[in-house]
Design an enzyme around this catalytic site. Structure first.
Site, mmCIF file in Angstrom:
data_model
loop_
_atom_site.group_PDB
_atom_site.id
_atom_site.type_symbol
_atom_site.label_atom_id
_atom_site.label_comp_id
_atom_site.label_asym_id
_atom_site.label_seq_id
_atom_site.Cartn_x
_atom_site.Cartn_y
_atom_site.Cartn_z
ATOM 1 N N GLY A 30 8.935 4.883 5.514
ATOM 2 C CA GLY A 30 8.872 5.283 4.109
ATOM 3 C C GLY A 30 9.756 6.486 3.824
ATOM 4 O O GLY A 30 10.496 6.961 4.692
ATOM 5 N N GLY B 36 7.893 0.527 2.761
ATOM 6 C CA GLY B 36 8.969 1.089 3.579
ATOM 7 C C GLY B 36 10.063 0.060 3.815
ATOM 8 O O GLY B 36 9.941 -1.098 3.421
ATOM 9 N N ASN C 234 -9.229 4.388 13.034
ATOM 10 C CA ASN C 234 -8.406 3.884 14.150
ATOM 11 C C ASN C 234 -7.606 4.995 14.803
ATOM 12 O O ASN C 234 -7.638 5.198 16.010
ATOM 13 C CB ASN C 234 -7.344 2.902 13.626
ATOM 14 N N TYR D 297 -7.343 6.416 -4.710
ATOM 15 C CA TYR D 297 -6.307 7.022 -3.864
ATOM 16 C C TYR D 297 -6.690 8.453 -3.486
ATOM 17 O O TYR D 297 -6.577 8.866 -2.330
ATOM 18 C CB TYR D 297 -4.964 7.004 -4.612
ATOM 19 N N TYR E 283 -13.674 15.043 13.230
ATOM 20 C CA TYR E 283 -13.260 14.725 14.609
ATOM 21 C C TYR E 283 -12.926 16.009 15.373
ATOM 22 O O TYR E 283 -13.090 16.078 16.577
ATOM 23 C CB TYR E 283 -12.074 13.751 14.616
ATOM 24 N N THR F 166 7.045 14.881 -3.891
ATOM 25 C CA THR F 166 8.168 15.110 -2.977
ATOM 26 C C THR F 166 9.221 14.047 -3.255
ATOM 27 O O THR F 166 8.895 12.864 -3.290
ATOM 28 C CB THR F 166 7.692 14.984 -1.516
HETATM 29 P P1 NAD Z 1 6.357 5.568 1.093
HETATM 30 O O1 NAD Z 1 5.778 4.418 0.337
HETATM 31 O O2 NAD Z 1 7.820 5.710 1.058
HETATM 32 O O3 NAD Z 1 5.822 5.576 2.599
HETATM 33 C C1 NAD Z 1 4.587 5.017 2.997
HETATM 34 C C2 NAD Z 1 4.874 4.141 4.209
HETATM 35 O O4 NAD Z 1 3.641 3.661 4.759
HETATM 36 C C3 NAD Z 1 5.703 2.916 3.863
HETATM 37 O O5 NAD Z 1 6.764 2.799 4.785
HETATM 38 C C4 NAD Z 1 4.731 1.738 4.000
HETATM 39 O O6 NAD Z 1 5.368 0.533 4.355
HETATM 40 C C5 NAD Z 1 3.808 2.277 5.083
HETATM 41 N N1 NAD Z 1 2.458 1.704 5.107
HETATM 42 C C6 NAD Z 1 1.591 1.578 4.070
HETATM 43 N N2 NAD Z 1 0.412 1.078 4.514
HETATM 44 C C7 NAD Z 1 0.547 0.890 5.855
HETATM 45 C C8 NAD Z 1 -0.318 0.433 6.884
HETATM 46 N N3 NAD Z 1 -1.586 0.049 6.608
HETATM 47 N N4 NAD Z 1 0.145 0.370 8.159
HETATM 48 C C9 NAD Z 1 1.427 0.742 8.465
HETATM 49 N N5 NAD Z 1 2.279 1.205 7.542
HETATM 50 C C10 NAD Z 1 1.857 1.281 6.243
HETATM 51 O O7 NAD Z 1 5.676 6.882 0.492
HETATM 52 P P2 NAD Z 1 5.942 8.408 0.885
HETATM 53 O O8 NAD Z 1 6.215 9.109 -0.380
HETATM 54 O O9 NAD Z 1 6.907 8.529 2.006
HETATM 55 O O10 NAD Z 1 4.484 8.834 1.378
HETATM 56 C C11 NAD Z 1 4.201 9.194 2.728
HETATM 57 C C12 NAD Z 1 2.808 9.792 2.782
HETATM 58 O O11 NAD Z 1 2.771 10.975 1.981
HETATM 59 C C13 NAD Z 1 1.714 8.881 2.239
HETATM 60 O O12 NAD Z 1 0.548 9.048 3.008
HETATM 61 C C14 NAD Z 1 1.468 9.415 0.839
HETATM 62 O O13 NAD Z 1 0.144 9.147 0.397
HETATM 63 C C15 NAD Z 1 1.710 10.893 1.035
HETATM 64 N N6 NAD Z 1 2.098 11.606 -0.189
HETATM 65 C C16 NAD Z 1 3.351 11.468 -0.709
HETATM 66 C C17 NAD Z 1 3.684 12.185 -1.859
HETATM 67 C C18 NAD Z 1 5.061 12.110 -2.471
HETATM 68 O O14 NAD Z 1 5.317 12.799 -3.460
HETATM 69 N N7 NAD Z 1 6.000 11.355 -1.957
HETATM 70 C C19 NAD Z 1 2.741 13.004 -2.480
HETATM 71 C C20 NAD Z 1 1.477 13.096 -1.911
HETATM 72 C C21 NAD Z 1 1.169 12.417 -0.752
#
Ligand code: NAD
Length: 307
Positions: free
Chosen positions: A10, A37, A102, A145, A159, A175
Site C-alpha cells: 500500500g 495495494g 493473528n 473503522y 498483549y 498522510t
Molecule cells: P493502502 O490502502 O495504500 O494500504 C493498505 C494495504 O493493506 C493495501 O496494500 C491492501 O492491499 C492491504 N490489505 C488490506 N487488507 C489486508 C489483509 N486482510 N491482509 C493483507 N493485506 C491487506 O492504505 P495506506 O494509506 O497505506 O494505509 C496503511 C495503514 O495506515 C492502514 O492500516 C491505515 O488504516 C492506516 N492509516 C492511513 C492513513 C492515511 O492517511 N494514509 C491515516 C490513518 C491510518
C-alpha cells in the site's frame, strides 16, 4: 534483522519497505492481499525482499509465514481503508480484528521483539478538544473503522500487559504522497485537476484537515525502530497545520495551473469529521526537523508522478 510488513503493497507500507530494503541489514517480507495495494509499488529484484500474497486476517497464511521466518519486528499496516469503502463494507472492516489476534498471537509465539501498529486519527472520532493529544484527549470512536483501530490499540496494550509483547502504536493523521490511491482527497484532487475535471467537495468545504507528507511519516517511524524509541507507547504522526478542504482544492488548482472548477456535492452522511489537528510534539522531537510544507509535498508528489 527479519522484518514483516503487512499491507506493505500500500501507500504507507510500500514507502516504508523502500527505505528498509535499502539497508542490507534488514530482510524484508511483505504480506498483502492486494485489496488496495499494488505489486507496482513494491521493490523489484532486491535480494533482501520477498513478497507473499495473502490475507493477514487468515490464521493459516500468517502462521506459516511467521513460524518459518521468526521475525524480529512486525509492522501491521494491513487494513481496509478509505472513507467510502469502510462505510460501505462495515463487516469487512470488522474482520480486521481477526488480523490483530493473528499477528499478536503469532508474534508472541515466535519471539517477535516489537509490533508497530498503524492506528488512525479516526480513533478520536468527532473531536472534543484541540490539539488532539495521545494521552489526554478522549477516544470518541463510533464508526466501524475507528472502533476497529481502537480495538487494535487495546489488543497491543493487552498483549504487552499479559505477555510482555512490545508494541508501538502510530496514530496516522492524513498522510499523502505519490503512491496514494484516489480513495484519498489529495490524490483525487490532483487527478481531477490534471484532467481539468471539476474538483468535487463534500459539503461546504469548511471542514479542516492536516496533511503529512509520506517522508515525514516514514522517517519518524524509522527513527523509532533504529533508536528503540516509543516502546510500549502511542504517538500521533501528522502535521498540525490545518487547512480547509476548500483551500486545499484552491491550492491544488493553483499549483497545477489547472482549469478545473470547484463543485460542491451534498455532505457525506457520516464519516466526514469537521476538524482534526494532532498534538504532534512527540513526533517533532523524534523527527528533529520541521515537517515538509503542504505546498512542497504536493510539488514532490507531482514530480514523482511525472518521473
Ligand atoms: P493502502 O490502502 O495504500 O494500504 C493498505 C494495504 O493493506 C493495501 O496494500 C491492501 O492491499 C492491504 N490489505 C488490506 N487488507 C489486508 C489483509 N486482510 N491482509 C493483507 N493485506 C491487506 O492504505 P495506506 O494509506 O497505506 O494505509 C496503511 C495503514 O495506515 C492502514 O492500516 C491505515 O488504516 C492506516 N492509516 C492511513 C492513513 C492515511 O492517511 N494514509 C491515516 C490513518 C491510518
Amino acid at each position: 534483522m527479519n522484518i514483516l510488513v503487512t499491507g506493505g503493497a500500500g501507500n504507507i507500507g510500500s514507502a516504508l519497505v523502500d527505505r528498509l530494503v535499502s539497508d542490507s541489514g534488514y530482510r524484508v517480507f511483505v504480506l498483502d492481499n492486494l485489496l488496495t495495494g499494488s505489486l507496482s509499488k513494491l521493490p523489484q529484484q532486491k535480494d533482501n525482499f520477498t513478497f507473499v500474497k495473502g490475507d493477514a486476517n487468515i490464521d493459516s497464511t500468517v502462521s506459516e509465514l511467521m513460524h518459518s521466518m521468526h521475525f524480529d519486528c512486525v509492522f501491521h499496516y494491513a487494513a481496509v481503508v478509505g472513507v467510502q469503502r469502510t462505510l460501505e463494507n462495515p463487516v469487512m472492516v470488522l474482520n480486521d480484528i481477526n488480523g490483530f489476534r493473528n499477528i499478536l498471537d503469532l508474534s508472541r509465539a515466535t519471539g517477535v521483539k516489537r509490533v508497530f501498529f498503524s492506528s488512525s486519527s479516526e480513533v478520536y472520532g468527532e473531536p472534543v478538544e484541540f490539539p488532539q493529544n495521545e494521552h489526554t484527549t478522549p477516544l470518541n470512536s463510533r464508526l466501524p473503522y475507528a472502533i476497529v483501530k481502537n480495538v487494535g490499540e487495546a489488543f497491543c496494550r493487552s498483549y504487552h500487559k499479559e505477555y510482555g509483547l512490545n508494541y508501538t502504536i502510530l496514530r496516522f493523521f492524513n498522510t499523502y504522497g505519490p503512491r496514494q490511491s484516489e480513495d484519498f482527497v489529495i490524490s483525487r484532487f490532483i487527478q481531477q485537476a490534471i484532467e481539468g475535471k471539476d474538483i468535487t467537495i463534500y459539503g461546504d468545504g469548511k471542514q479542516t484537515r492536516t496533511f503529512c507528507y509520506i517522508d515525514d511519516n516514514i522517517e519518524t517511524t524509522l527513527s523509532c525502530l533504529r533508536n528503540d524509541l516509543l516502546i510500549n507507547d502511542v504517538m500521533n504522526v501528522g502535521s498540525a497545520d490545518e487547512i480547509t478542504i476548500l483551500d486545499l482544492a484552491r491550492l491544488v488548482i493553483r499549483i497545477l495551473n489547472s482549469s478545473s472548477k470547484i463543485k460542491f456535492l451534498p455532505p457525506l452522511k457520516e464519516g466526514d469529521m469537521t476538524r482534526r489537528k494532532p498534538d504532534n510534539s512527540k513526533m517533532l522531537s523524534i523527527l528533529n526537523r520541521p515537517l515538509i510544507s503542504l505546498e512542497e509535498g504536493i510539488k514532490r508528489t507531482l514530480q514523482f508522478r511525472k518521473s
